[in-house]
Design an enzyme around this catalytic site. Structure first.
Site, PDB file in Angstrom:
ATOM      1  N   ARG A 100     -10.207 -12.607 -12.064  1.00  0.00           N
ATOM      2  CA  ARG A 100      -9.637 -13.711 -11.288  1.00  0.00           C
ATOM      3  C   ARG A 100     -10.232 -13.712  -9.869  1.00  0.00           C
ATOM      4  NH1 ARG A 100      -7.061 -18.555 -11.768  1.00  0.00           N
ATOM      5  NH2 ARG A 100      -5.073 -18.691 -10.682  1.00  0.00           N
ATOM      6  N   THR A 375     -10.144 -26.120 -16.930  1.00  0.00           N
ATOM      7  CA  THR A 375     -10.382 -24.758 -17.348  1.00  0.00           C
ATOM      8  C   THR A 375     -11.040 -24.854 -18.705  1.00  0.00           C
ATOM      9  OG1 THR A 375      -8.486 -24.085 -16.061  1.00  0.00           O
ATOM     10  CG2 THR A 375      -9.025 -22.668 -17.921  1.00  0.00           C
ATOM     11  N   THR A 393     -12.330 -20.553 -15.480  1.00  0.00           N
ATOM     12  CA  THR A 393     -12.072 -21.801 -14.760  1.00  0.00           C
ATOM     13  C   THR A 393     -12.699 -21.849 -13.370  1.00  0.00           C
ATOM     14  OG1 THR A 393     -10.280 -23.319 -14.147  1.00  0.00           O
ATOM     15  CG2 THR A 393      -9.908 -21.019 -13.654  1.00  0.00           C
ATOM     16  N   ASN A 395     -10.803 -24.048 -11.646  1.00  0.00           N
ATOM     17  CA  ASN A 395      -9.519 -24.678 -11.352  1.00  0.00           C
ATOM     18  C   ASN A 395      -9.611 -26.175 -11.627  1.00  0.00           C
ATOM     19  OD1 ASN A 395      -6.848 -24.844 -10.839  1.00  0.00           O
ATOM     20  ND2 ASN A 395      -6.979 -24.723  -8.633  1.00  0.00           N
ATOM     21  N   ASP A 417      -3.941 -22.318  -6.438  1.00  0.00           N
ATOM     22  CA  ASP A 417      -2.989 -21.674  -7.358  1.00  0.00           C
ATOM     23  C   ASP A 417      -2.021 -20.737  -6.635  1.00  0.00           C
ATOM     24  OD1 ASP A 417      -3.585 -22.953  -9.669  1.00  0.00           O
ATOM     25  OD2 ASP A 417      -4.853 -21.394 -10.514  1.00  0.00           O
ATOM     26  N   SER A 446      -1.949 -17.237 -12.054  1.00  0.00           N
ATOM     27  CA  SER A 446      -2.571 -18.140 -13.026  1.00  0.00           C
ATOM     28  C   SER A 446      -1.615 -18.424 -14.176  1.00  0.00           C
ATOM     29  CB  SER A 446      -3.840 -17.465 -13.565  1.00  0.00           C
ATOM     30  OG  SER A 446      -4.380 -18.213 -14.630  1.00  0.00           O
ATOM     31  N   SER A 447      -1.941 -19.439 -14.952  1.00  0.00           N
ATOM     32  CA  SER A 447      -1.213 -19.697 -16.203  1.00  0.00           C
ATOM     33  C   SER A 447      -2.110 -19.422 -17.406  1.00  0.00           C
ATOM     34  CB  SER A 447      -0.760 -21.157 -16.278  1.00  0.00           C
ATOM     35  OG  SER A 447       0.111 -21.452 -15.217  1.00  0.00           O
ATOM     36  N   GLY A 468      -4.000 -25.916 -17.049  1.00  0.00           N
ATOM     37  CA  GLY A 468      -3.143 -25.552 -15.914  1.00  0.00           C
ATOM     38  C   GLY A 468      -1.807 -25.015 -16.397  1.00  0.00           C
TER      39      GLY A 468
HETATM   40  N1  GLY Z   1      -6.306 -22.649 -12.308  1.00  0.00           N
HETATM   41  C1  GLY Z   1      -5.328 -22.751 -13.317  1.00  0.00           C
HETATM   42  C2  GLY Z   1      -4.702 -21.454 -13.659  1.00  0.00           C
HETATM   43  O1  GLY Z   1      -5.296 -20.427 -13.427  1.00  0.00           O
HETATM   44  O2  GLY Z   1      -3.600 -21.434 -14.149  1.00  0.00           O
END
Ligand code: GLY
Length: 564
Positions: A100, A375, A393, A395, A417, A446-447, A468
């Site tokens: 990340r 993503t 991603t 984003n 985020d 993040s998701s 997202g």
């Molecule tokens: N950028 C979307 C996520 O990481 O959830």
């Protein structure tokens, strides 16, 4: 009368067979015995499957596919972004990789607020200040060092060829390049690669600068990206565009192998991403909550099943907003959030008849103790049944829209985020608090939910999706579709989806997701609705009787399954 009859029959067809179209013979669906790659672009899937055919393992194929996506799918494939990966070895050992992005050292809690303490619209989404320190190149190198079999330069060679020689852009990519042209011009007056009067399907996109960057990475590994001329160009461009990244941010970036989140669901084991993604925790909470109810008996998209799922999602996203963040910076109570007793208690006010108003839902309470929208996703299984699930991603589409001059790649806008201010929503409408506040070198929540499912100890499913905040619920629904509603992989991926994230207070749903009567019942129960074009673009592989069934998502025309 005849018209009415036809209307009734066609509606019945739509809402029967679990909302699924007949299985077409398309590149979105394939069965094969040996190995498989599912990605967002046919050229990237081809790169991955070719590496597997040449004796590479799933990790080699994942690395090569990622670099290919950075060329052929520039809106999300990337060098300037980050991601997460779940790796499962043929012996069944599972590992999570976190690459990340990270906040620059000069980042601070209030960096997106004006002098009245209000969030300055757009500052965390566009331009240099939106850019987090990229993790992709370091992450791909780390996973290759640990598991890869092929030589590093071999894994970059196909991407270099694609960037140098060019490739025909798809209709979807042409559309997006046209749509974001104004932003490209705003932040990149010097860069012509992605800018032209009008892109058309079939136009050739050549990226000589990106080919050169990939060649540097092929020769020097991550050092060629995080130090030297490329690093200097990144810092110069970010700072010229209003950002705060420095050379030491880049040099000190480190990917991290982490223990995955593992939760039981019926006779399955679900392996997913730990913080700084909320994906694994939230998915684990959702699955464990619904396990207590007979949803198979209630049926797919019935009132009872949908109402339960939505009510579970509200509570889980309320927990996400309060408790989830980078666990290296904030004591994320993972075990408590996944504790079956806690989850039972969380549903104590669940009513079978009525929607719980969001004003009555707060994050759950337990004793805190120190403990431990663009993503893309790739799912891969190799001949030895090594599996990798990877979500990566920038984003937003093309990230911050900032392109590194002379090196031809986009930088992310992942800083959005973070929670810029408690309770103020980000681009996905997600709110956050202290757990996800900005701090120097912290990773933003993040998701992303790259996931692998085992059945009776064997590899069963590999899946993930972009989307997202809706990533978690798309993965959740796809698992239920297979496990509880007996769909095959293709059906499970194409089935209509819905999503509720606590705030905003409505169910997002795809057209024809619910029958008229279920929709009426949900409205009567007090749910609010918002129809959206699509939710998630799942890419998944199901392993049954040693046959691989791959499914790309018809929601993205370019999704592609390759296997042999
Ligand atoms: N950028 C979307 C996520 O990481 O959830």
């Amino acid at each position: 009368m005849q018209k009415l009859f036809l209307l009734v029959i066609s509606s019945l067809l739509i809402f029967s067979c679990k909302n699924n179209p007949a299985v077409p013979k398309s590149r979105h669906h394939l069965k094969s015995d040996t190995a498989m790659v599912v990605s967002a672009h046919p050229l990237a899937s081809k790169v991955g499957i070719d590496i597997l055919k040449k004796g590479g393992n799933a990790v080699d194929a994942m690395v090569a596919t990622n670099f290919a996506l950075a060329v052929v799918y520039p809106r999300a494939g990337n060098l300037g972004g980050g991601g997460f990966m779940i790796i499962r070895t043929p012996e069944g050992a599972a590992q999570a990789l976190d690459y990340r992005e990270m906040a620059p050292a000069k980042a601070h809690k209030d960096m997106y607020l004006d002098d009245k303490g209000q969030v300055i619209e757009g500052l965390s989404r566009n331009g240099g200040l939106a850019v987090g320190v990229p993790g992709t190149v370091a992450g791909l190198y780390a996973v290759w060092q640990k598991y890869g079999k092929k030589d590093w330069p071999q894994l970059l060679a196909p991407a270099i060829e694609l960037a140098k020689n060019g490739f025909a852009v798809t209709e979807a990519e042409a559309h997006r390049l046209n749509k974001y042209k104004k932003d490209f011009v705003k932040y990149n007056s010097d860069n012509q690669t992605f800018i032209k009067d009008r892109w058309l399907k079939g136009d050739i996109l050549k990226q000589p600068e990106l080919a050169n960057t990939l060649q540097i990475i092929a020769r020097q590994g991550p050092k060629g990206f995080y130090e030297g001329a490329v690093a200097k160009a990144m810092v110069d461009k970010v700072n010229k565009s209003g950002g705060i990244m420095n050379l030491s941010d880049l040099k000190s970036y480190t990917p991290k192998f982490r223990k995955p989140i593992v939760v039981p669901y019926k006779n399955y084991k679900v392996i997913s991403m730990p913080p700084p993604s909320s994906g694994g925790v939230a998915l684990g909470q959702l699955l464990q909550i619904v396990e207590a109810y007979p949803i198979k008996q209630w049926g797919f998209h019935s009132f009872k099943t949908s109402h339960l799922m939505v009510e579970a999602e509200k509570r889980v996203y309320a927990d996400r907003a309060k408790y989830l963040g980078d666990a290296d910076y904030y004591p994320v109570p993972v075990d408590s959030l996944l504790n079956p007793e806690y989850l039972k208690m969380r549903m104590a006010d669940f009513s079978f008849e009525k929607a719980t108003p969001v004003s009555n839902i707060f994050a759950g309470k337990f004793e805190l103790h120190k403990e431990s929208f663009e993503t893309t996703h790739i799912s891969i299984v190799d001949k030895d049944r090594m599996a990798v699930s990877c979500t990566t991603t920038l984003n937003s589409n093309y990230g911050s829209k900032v392109i590194v001059d002379g090196y031809g790649f986009f930088l992310n806008n992942e800083m959005d985020d973070f929670s810029a201010k408690p309770g103020v929503p980000n681009q996905f409408g997600l709110i956050g608090a202290e757990a996800n506040a900005i701090a120097p070198r912290k990773r933003m929540l993040s998701s992303m939910t790259p996931t692998i499912v085992e059945k009776n100890g064997n590899l069963f499913m590999v899946l993930g999706t972009p989307g997202g905040s809706t990533i978690i619920t798309s993965v959740f629904q796809t698992i239920l579709n297979v496990v509880d509603f007996d769909m095959n992989m293709y059906e499970a991926v194409q089935a209509k989806r819905f999503h509720n994230q606590f705030l905003p207070d409505y169910i997002m749903y795809e057209k024809q997701c619910f029958s008229r009567s279920v929709m009426d019942s949900l409205k009567q129960a007090g749910h609010h609705f918002k129809q959206v074009k699509s939710l998630g673009i799942v890419k998944a592989i199901l392993i049954k009787n040693n046959t691989l069934e791959g499914a790309g998502d018809e929601r993205n025309k370019d999704d592609d399954v390759k296997g042999y």
